[in-house]
Design an enzyme around this catalytic site. Structure first.
Site, mmCIF file in Angstrom:
data_model
loop_
_atom_site.group_PDB
_atom_site.id
_atom_site.type_symbol
_atom_site.label_atom_id
_atom_site.label_comp_id
_atom_site.label_asym_id
_atom_site.label_seq_id
_atom_site.Cartn_x
_atom_site.Cartn_y
_atom_site.Cartn_z
ATOM 1 C CB SER A 1 -0.791 0.030 1.281
ATOM 2 O OG SER A 1 -0.206 0.023 2.420
ATOM 3 C CE LYS A 2 -2.761 6.264 -2.013
ATOM 4 N NZ LYS A 2 -3.731 5.489 -1.503
ATOM 5 N NE ARG A 3 0.517 0.164 5.948
ATOM 6 C CZ ARG A 3 1.068 -0.946 6.351
ATOM 7 N NH1 ARG A 3 2.499 -0.754 6.773
ATOM 8 N NH2 ARG A 3 0.634 -2.114 6.214
#
Length: 470
Positions: free
Chosen positions: A239-241
């Site tokens: 995911s984005k993190r």
RNA sequence: GUCCCGUUCGUCUAGUGGUCAGGACACCGGCCUUUCACGUCGGCAACACGGGUUCGACUCCCGUACGGGACGCCA
């Protein structure tokens, strides 16, 4: 029969690296089997789909070189056809109208959860005989078989079997009259003649529901291949993190599309002990049936190593355009393509990304404004001042300026002064680049040119003299 | 909670009953060398756990643990 696969992204954001991998697998499967690879935009979520997202996804796929063999299909445009299918099922008694409200169903699910059951619609409207108040909203649901099971041979997962009692009557048409994902997917796949569905494992549980629609319509089932998901370094779904997850972010970070494809293909798949593949080799060897079943973790360090290989294997002319872009980002306003092309060979084996290459090329455009302290302390030492000054003198009076001549001059100088090449070359490197790490000094001198080289050398010599005098 | 799936070096993987468990990235060290890098040589490092089955299990079966996915009028 020729095979047909499709990549079906929903345009609610950028093209995720995991989505790109799915597209790649679809593409490679089609190529390997001599079939077609298609693209379908699943834009039926009117609230979240955007035209910008569609463009960004297309751009990402274009960059990866995963261009569809037929024009892209936009799912939302097929809504009338999807509804037609739903109504046919309704007419044939294979679907029914359900008048339950969302609240009613939420309540039911809540109740089931507390009882430790799998939350699912109980089919209470399936046999409703009492007439319903006129004008009350309704959805259309599929009559899922109550008993039995759905089974299929998944190309990647092997035999899969799901009991029908785990399923509920899925909604085909929403209360606002729009078709749902399952109906749309199945109908479009059928209409597009898709023979093989290659998609993420997160769709595994959707498959039995979709098969039921297919069976109800009497269509032929496609072959399924559910590929394992990609995880971040912490083992959780990417995911984005986890940093850069958009494929375009990789382009911007200086990766080559062939390297990204190479790396992505090797995640979950292997071919003997080969690590580096060209796109053509992947098309020839990639076998989806050999893909493993466990999730893989995305490792940027390995991607960088693969990218370094491809940078070295790629023709200079193909490296220039993306490198020019990287240079512009670093503040070099209008780099000359011919000059840049001359620099590339000196940097190719020293950079793992084009961004890194641009960083290392900066000194070719801008003379050092300061010399690295440690390099100065280490290489601009009193005993080398004389040989260095002599070298600058000899270079200044040199007739002609090429690598062979430069090397001869260096050799003559070290012979005269009895110093080692390293002692002489390092100060030159500092003078030219400001640091003691760079491509070969002859290469650098040759590319910088006589005038610029001498300017840098003289300036450093002055600095050197002042330093020794102190 | 329920259902489904997975588990070999830190990471990507080879392996399909008998291997000193192989390769690659990363890491550490040597060599090459005008620096760095490339290349090359070497090193470190793994079968989640517990039961079976078997003469013999990383390989087959069951269970446990851990991880992931799915349970929408999202896709």
């Amino acid at each position: 029969m020729t095979t047909r696969t499709r990549f079906a992204p929903s345009p609610t954001g950028f093209l995720h690296i995991g989505g790109a991998r799915t597209a790649l697998f679809c593409y490679l499967f089609a190529r390997r089997t001599g079939g077609k690879y298609l693209l379908r935009v699943e834009d039926t979520d009117r609230e979240r789909s955007t035209a910008e997202a569609v463009e960004v996804i297309f751009e990402g796929l274009r960059w990866m070189g995963l261009n569809p063999d037929e024009p892209p299909v936009f799912q939302a445009r097929n809504a009338p056809r999807h509804l037609e299918v739903a109504h046919q099922l309704l007419r044939e008694g294979k679907a029914y109208r359900c008048h339950c409200s969302k609240d009613e169903i939420d309540q039911l699910r809540e109740q089931q959860k507390t009882q430790g059951l799998k939350p699912r619609y109980d089919g209470r409207c399936r046999s409703r005989s009492a007439p319903v108040a006129e004008g009350r909203e309704s959805v259309i649901r599929l009559k899922t078989p109550l008993a039995g099971a759905v089974a299929w041979e998944d190309v990647i997962q092997g035999p899969v079997r799901i009991e029908n009692n785990q399923l509920d009557d899925l909604i085909l048409v929403r209360s606002d009259g729009t078709p749902t994902y399952h109906l749309a997917v199945v109908t479009d796949d059928h209409d597009m003649g898709i023979t093989h569905i290659v998609r993420g494992e997160d769709h595994l549980n959707n498959t039995p529901r979709q098969i039921h629609i297919i069976e109800a319509m009497g269509w032929t089932r496609p072959v399924y291949a559910h590929m394992p998901l990609l995880h971040g370094m912490d083992g959780a779904k990417l995911s984005k993190r986890h940093g850069a997850v958009s494929v375009l972010a990789y382009r911007d970070a200086g990766f080559l599309p062939q390297a990204v494809n190479n790396y992505l293909a090797r995640l979950g798949w292997s071919f003997g002990e080969q690590e580096i593949f060209t796109m053509a080799e992947l098309e020839r060897h990639f076998d989806i049936a050999q893909v493993g079943r466990s999730a893989a973790i995305f490792d940027q360090a390995k991607l960088e190593w693969v990218n370094g290989h491809h940078i070295r294997a790629t023709a200079v002319q193909d490296l220039v355009p993306p490198l020019l872009e990287q240079l512009r980002r670093k503040g070099i306003a209008e780099p000359d393509p011919a000059y840049v092309a001359a620099l590339v060979p000196t940097l190719q084996e020293r950079a793992r990304t084009l961004a890194e290459m641009a960083d290392k090329a900066l000194f070719y455009f801008v003379a050092p404004t300061a010399y690295d302290d440690k390099a100065v302390g280490k290489h601009l030492t009193a005993p080398v001042l004389e040989p260095f000054a002599d070298l600058v003198q000899r270079l200044d009076s040199l007739e002609g300026w090429n690598e062979a001549l430069l090397e001869a001059t260096f050799q003559a100088t070290i012979a005269t002064h009895g110093v080692k090449m390293g002692k002489l070359a390092q100060p030159v490197r500092v003078a030219l680049t400001g640091s003691d790490v760079s491509p070969g000094v002859y290469e650098v001198l040759a590319r910088l040119g006589r005038s610029e080289s001498l300017t840098r050398l003289e300036r450093c010599l002055a600095f050197f003299r002042r330093r020794v005098a102190e």
